[in-house]
Scaffold this active site. Structure first.
Site, PDB file in Angstrom:
ATOM      1  CG  HIS A  93      46.305  32.708  60.619  1.00 16.37           C
ATOM      2  ND1 HIS A  93      46.718  33.958  59.776  1.00 16.37           N
ATOM      3  CD2 HIS A  93      45.443  31.921  59.714  1.00 16.37           C
ATOM      4  CE1 HIS A  93      46.223  33.656  58.668  1.00 16.37           C
ATOM      5  NE2 HIS A  93      45.670  32.626  58.365  1.00 16.37           N
ATOM      6  CG  HIS A 111      47.359  31.494  53.534  1.00 19.91           C
ATOM      7  ND1 HIS A 111      48.080  31.317  55.023  1.00 19.91           N
ATOM      8  CD2 HIS A 111      46.312  31.801  53.387  1.00 19.91           C
ATOM      9  CE1 HIS A 111      47.062  31.833  55.783  1.00 19.91           C
ATOM     10  NE2 HIS A 111      46.063  32.088  54.842  1.00 19.91           N
ATOM     11  CG  HIS A 120      42.836  28.250  56.919  1.00 25.21           C
ATOM     12  ND1 HIS A 120      43.562  28.077  56.112  1.00 25.21           N
ATOM     13  CD2 HIS A 120      42.729  29.265  57.884  1.00 25.21           C
ATOM     14  CE1 HIS A 120      44.363  29.041  56.005  1.00 25.21           C
ATOM     15  NE2 HIS A 120      43.956  29.842  57.085  1.00 25.21           N
ATOM     16  CG  HIS A 241      40.744  33.670  52.134  1.00 25.64           C
ATOM     17  ND1 HIS A 241      42.051  33.946  51.877  1.00 25.64           N
ATOM     18  CD2 HIS A 241      40.815  33.211  53.489  1.00 25.64           C
ATOM     19  CE1 HIS A 241      42.662  33.998  52.756  1.00 25.64           C
ATOM     20  NE2 HIS A 241      42.003  33.719  53.902  1.00 25.64           N
ATOM     21  CG  HIS A 245      41.625  37.820  55.785  1.00 26.72           C
ATOM     22  ND1 HIS A 245      42.086  37.742  56.914  1.00 26.72           N
ATOM     23  CD2 HIS A 245      41.310  36.658  55.418  1.00 26.72           C
ATOM     24  CE1 HIS A 245      42.007  36.636  57.377  1.00 26.72           C
ATOM     25  NE2 HIS A 245      41.418  35.776  56.202  1.00 26.72           N
ATOM     26  CG  PHE A 270      48.692  36.053  55.727  1.00 21.22           C
ATOM     27  CD1 PHE A 270      47.367  36.136  55.359  1.00 21.22           C
ATOM     28  CD2 PHE A 270      49.654  35.210  54.812  1.00 21.22           C
ATOM     29  CE1 PHE A 270      46.933  35.505  54.160  1.00 21.22           C
ATOM     30  CE2 PHE A 270      49.234  34.718  53.672  1.00 21.22           C
ATOM     31  CZ  PHE A 270      47.770  34.775  53.391  1.00 21.22           C
ATOM     32  CG  HIS A 283      39.226  31.338  57.839  1.00 21.79           C
ATOM     33  ND1 HIS A 283      40.021  30.561  56.928  1.00 21.79           N
ATOM     34  CD2 HIS A 283      39.968  32.518  57.999  1.00 21.79           C
ATOM     35  CE1 HIS A 283      40.970  31.515  56.232  1.00 21.79           C
ATOM     36  NE2 HIS A 283      40.870  32.593  56.863  1.00 21.79           N
TER      37      HIS A 283
END
Length: 506
Positions: A93, A111, A120, A241, A245, A270, A283
């Protein structure tokens, strides 16, 4: 053109911020000859791996999950370069999502475009198979954190037990005490009741999975051009999403357990997100949303664009063997050997019906969009009027084209948390903490993602597209030539270049 696998020989250290590089090498071990790396072929499936909801797991399943992660982490100690080790899996990632890889000298970013979902999905596919191989259970299914259901809107307890493999000390305090998650989180605590927060969450889910994603490109995100500097995230990537995070990670500027100042680690940035075992459980539910969206019907189908279908990624399988994969091979989870345990989706029937205002806002009393945009700084709620391309459309015309409110050239610092909300037919006194209103059109959020080379200001440029056909019906504005729009800033230093309403083919 389709995106090829990254050039592994050009992988470099991503940056956390303007001056700080990631303190470790994020790139995968390089095969001796990339040209000889084969395309992956699915093994025969005798029994589907079923992914269960995290909140409903029994002790035996949790113990098995802990054992698999523990063995994956043990590989870091004995074989740090093993591609199936925990840190090497987390580094995938970091490299793909924070600018480690490039192709023909242009930075690759998976992304904020139509690459988000397929990348993903493939990532989790191999991760899940690695877990199963480490405990000799090929039927092991990766749990999903079903934050889209009220029963799953709290932090999964199995991840919050110190001393276990699922624990990560670099999480924010907000995950404790049974707090409800905020699916629109932007880093600050919203002063409201848990009931209102749950209601907001279900409203956001309905808007993102139903209202704002009637067309494939709105759900998946805009087409990706290698090295592109314009972000066009799909609805689910935008919300929920990114807010999930943000909600799990430490608060930016706080002190981490090792004494360093937080950049949102682990989940809130990230580069570090994969270091939290919860990332994969989060995810897993994001991936589930792809299936749930298609099950909603209408024109909600996979893209047929060959540039998307033929784009490729690079991964290692559970035996440490390198493979190339294509987007077109990951469209059906059952063909990939897994499926999700059926779970209720109350958000499907959660269309906001209560109105925040009575009647129609007098559009003559507010400035037209031409006098407001370009907007140098969105630092307070602002209302404007905007003309529509067509009014009083027939149902046939609506089925053929979606009416889309588009904000162009949204600029912000990509190291910061961002959030602003959009309402139709309200004034700037609207209560933006209550989203369960028919006038609420949607929001824009962003997760810190420093990844571009040669950008000292770290300025991101994004586009936000909101489908408004359904909203105009619900608030009785179908026949109006001009409507009122209100923007409410929540977080971040934001400017917006322009706004328009267009009719778009699905």
């Amino acid at each position: 053109a389709p995106i090829p696998p990254p050039d592994l020989s050009s992988c470099n250290k991503p940056k956390i911020n303007a001056t700080t590089e990631v303190p470790y090498f994020c790139c995968a071990p390089k095969p001796d000859d990339m040209s000889k790396v084969p395309y992956y072929k699915f093994p025969s499936v005798t029994k589907l791996r079923i992914r269960p909801p995290a909140h409903a797991l029994d002790e035996a399943y949790i113990a098995k999950y802990n054992l698999a992660i523990s063995r994956m982490k043990d590989l870091d100690k004995t074989q740090p370069d093993n591609p199936i080790g925990f840190k090497q899996q987390a580094n995938i990632h970091c490299a793909y999502c924070n600018g480690g890889y490039s192709i023909d000298g242009k930075v690759l970013q998976v992304h904020n475009s139509w690459l988000f979902f397929p990348f993903h999905r493939w990532y989790l596919y191999f991760y899940e198979r690695i877990l199963g191989s480490l405990i000799d259970d090929p039927t092991f299914g990766l749990p999903f954190w079903n934050w889209d259901h009220p029963k799953g809107m709290r932090f999964p307890p199995m991840f919050d037990v110190p001393g276990t493999a699922l624990y990560d000390e670099r999480r924010g305090d907000q995950i404790h005490n049974g707090n409800f998650i905020d699916l629109g989180s932007f880093g600050d605590q919203v002063e409201t009741t848990q009931l209102q927060l749950m209601t907001n969450n279900l409203t956001l889910m309905y808007r993102q999975l139903v209202t704002n994603s009637p067309c494939p490109l709105m759900f998946f995100g805009g087409p990706y051009t290698l090295g592109s500097t314009v972000e066009a995230a799909g609805t689910v990537e935008n919300i929920p999403h990114s807010p999930v995070h943000i909600w799990v990670g430490t608060r930016r500027g706080s002190v981490l357990p090792d004494g360093k100042i937080s950049n949102g680690e682990d989940m809130g940035n990230f580069y570090s997100a994969g270091l939290d075992p919860l990332f994969y459980c989060h995810h897993s539910n994001v991936d589930r949303m792809w299936n749930e969206w298609k099950a909603t019907g209408g024109k909600r189908t996979d893209l047929q664009n060959k540039d998307w279908l033929n784009s490729e990624f690079f991964f290692y399988d559970e035996n440490g063997n390198p493979f190339k994969v294509r987007v077109r091979d990951c469209l059906d989870t059952k063909k990939m050997g897994y499926d999700y345990q059926p779970t209720a989706t109350p958000w499907r029937n959660f269309k906001p019906k209560t109105k925040a205002s009575a009647g129609k806002v007098n559009t003559g009393s507010i400035p037209p969009e031409s006098q407001v945009f370009p907007l140098a700084k969105l630092d307070k709620a602002i209302s404007f009027s905007i003309n529509r391309p067509a009014s009083s459309r027939t149902q046939q015309e609506k089925n053929a084209q979606e009416e889309v409110l588009t904000f162009n050239a949204i600029k912000y610092d990509n190291r910061d948390y961002i959030r602003f909300d959009v309402f139709l037919n309200v004034d700037n006194n609207v209560n933006a903490n209550e989203l369960d209103k028919a006038e609420f059109a949607g929001s824009y959020t962003s997760l810190p993602h420093v990844h571009r080379v040669g950008d000292p200001k770290h300025t991101a440029t994004a586009t936000l597209r909101l489908a408004i056909t359904e909203l105009l019906e619900d608030i009785g504005l179908e026949d109006e030539d001009t409507i009122a729009v209100t923007l409410v800033p929540k977080k971040g230093d934001i400017s917006i270049g322009g706004v328009e309403i267009k009719l778009a083919d699905c």
